[in-house]
Design an enzyme around this catalytic site. Sequence first.
Site, PDB file in Angstrom:
ATOM      1  N   SER A   5     -11.880  54.898 -52.759  1.00 32.51           N
ATOM      2  CA  SER A   5     -10.933  55.880 -52.233  1.00 32.51           C
ATOM      3  C   SER A   5     -10.628  55.577 -50.763  1.00 32.51           C
ATOM      4  O   SER A   5     -10.276  54.459 -50.413  1.00 32.51           O
ATOM      5  CB  SER A   5     -11.513  57.280 -52.431  1.00 32.51           C
ATOM      6  OG  SER A   5     -10.559  58.280 -52.204  1.00 32.51           O
ATOM      7  N   ASP A  63      -9.348  58.090 -59.108  1.00 34.56           N
ATOM      8  CA  ASP A  63     -10.159  58.026 -57.888  1.00 34.56           C
ATOM      9  C   ASP A  63     -11.537  57.422 -58.151  1.00 34.56           C
ATOM     10  O   ASP A  63     -12.282  57.873 -59.017  1.00 34.56           O
ATOM     11  CB  ASP A  63     -10.305  59.446 -57.325  1.00 34.56           C
ATOM     12  CG  ASP A  63     -10.882  59.466 -55.935  1.00 34.56           C
ATOM     13  OD1 ASP A  63     -12.014  58.984 -55.751  1.00 34.56           O
ATOM     14  OD2 ASP A  63     -10.203  59.959 -55.011  1.00 34.56           O
TER      15      ASP A  63
END
Length: 210
Positions: free
Chosen positions: A49, A168
């Site tokens: 991320s 993610d």
Amino acid sequence: MDKETVFDNRGYNALVVEGGAMRGIFSTGVLDAFLENGFNPFDICIGVSAGATNIASYLAEMYQRNYKVYTDYSIRPDFINWIKFMKGGHLVDLDWLWDATIREIRLDLERIFSTKKQFFVGVTEVKTGKAVYLKPDKNNLEEIMKASSSIPVFYRNFLRINNIDFADGGLADPIPVMEAYKRNAKNIMVIRSRPYDYTMKSNSNNFLSK
């Protein structure tokens, strides 16, 4: 700070950077300090991320590039907008952020991949929920980092890479120390966005987690 004061030169040296959305401003500050001091003894870099995007800026040697992303682009209503979200759009509009930063302050892709350092970006495979570590090149780095930052619900799309949907990276493995170890790293530096004694509470009853 020099390499010898931190690592003992036996085995690979790895850098692991946690994500954490806006908390990533901490790790980008640490990495900017590394750039100021010419400190980069790492053979392997692994991020998820926001941590992956901060590593990319670090490897590109673009001092304070991501600081500008956090303190300017990320606080614009084009990026986070509840009204847009309630109307069916993204709450966190990665499409806008990626288009704007690629157009105005694009990463130096040539510099990132001009070294022999191994760079991996953690993503979550949607179908299995398992962590996958992709090794980007200059043609797909931006797409892979976007996938690693795409928080489900807040960003309504899944990013498809090689016909696989990803989300993610922090969902499956937010601090990929074991991945660094599996890749023969013996000296591992971890940059976290929480205090050392922080313990995440169970999200088993949280509708978003489900």
